[in-house]
Design a protein around this motif. Sequence first.
Motif: not given
Length: 333
Positions: A208-219, A253-262
């Motif tokens: 998925v190439t898009a700005g974060t947070p991306t709506g579809a991934v949040e869903g 970190a925190g995006t999509y519930g991630l504990k750490d940055k990726v």
Amino acid sequence: MKKKRLNLSMVFLLTMSMILAACGSKDEGGEKEGTGGKQTEEKPKFISILTGGTGGTYYPLGGSFAKIIKDATGIEANAETSGASAENMTTLKKGDGEIAFTQTDIASYANQGKLMFKDNKVDNVKAIATLYPETIQLVTTKKSGIKSVEDLKGKKVSIGAPGSGTAANAEQILEVHGMTLNDVKKQDLSFDESTQGIQDGTIDAAFVTAGTPTGAVEGLSATEDVVIIPIEQDKIDALIKKYPYYVKDEVPAGTYGLKDKVTTVAVQAMLVVRSDLSEKVVYDITKAIFENLDQVTHAKGKLIKVENALNGVGIDVHPGAQKYFDEKGVKAP
């Protein structure tokens, strides 16, 4: 007889003067020669802004830009869904839209007639501005067991909608990992279709190439433990060396519930326009967007800054946009 000839001469002169006047009127209100082709002087009543799928970042941003343009310029504007970057460039070439979102790498391919544009060079599109980083997110879930790019071998992997820029990103990232699209079971799905497929178990992962947070991934993160696969530093270095339009990036970190940055990579999102729109119209549109960014509701709006508007543009800037940036003292790095 002399009087009759005189009257005929007067009629002839009157007729010619009317024809010349009409031609002069047409020139003044018609077209003028501009950079990259003829520019229409007439202010359009309506413009289409080509975006991407509803689950990405382009579509909501396009909606905000459409409202800003309408309110500031009086031009009716509408955000249109599409297959995103590559398709948008082709659509503008056909004249079926006025403004579009695309990636900097895809705009460059189109302008030079390379890769997916090898036989379809786009020469009637110019840049308005770059906007924000387009993060390449390799999305999967915890239950998939996928932890690295190499783990994608033999898996069902979506590389984005047909005609999108995501496919080129996927291919290039696989390449620096010693892989090709033949090593995965390729699926050509939109962002919404990709995340739905991951949720349903019909595919294993998706680019998925898009700005974060991306709506579809949040869903997706509302029902699944989302995992974003990292790209290691040595692979990032190799990618940037071969394809300089990439930059190092991260999913916080925190995006999509991630504990750490990726750690990952990004290209840039940019706004482009058909070159035949007049300097004044594009100036007014550019000014409207950059002076009303507080009205952009998407989180990416905070990353759009006029001082960065010419960073990594890669193609010629429309004279109308350039005029605005010159006034603001913005220069390409």
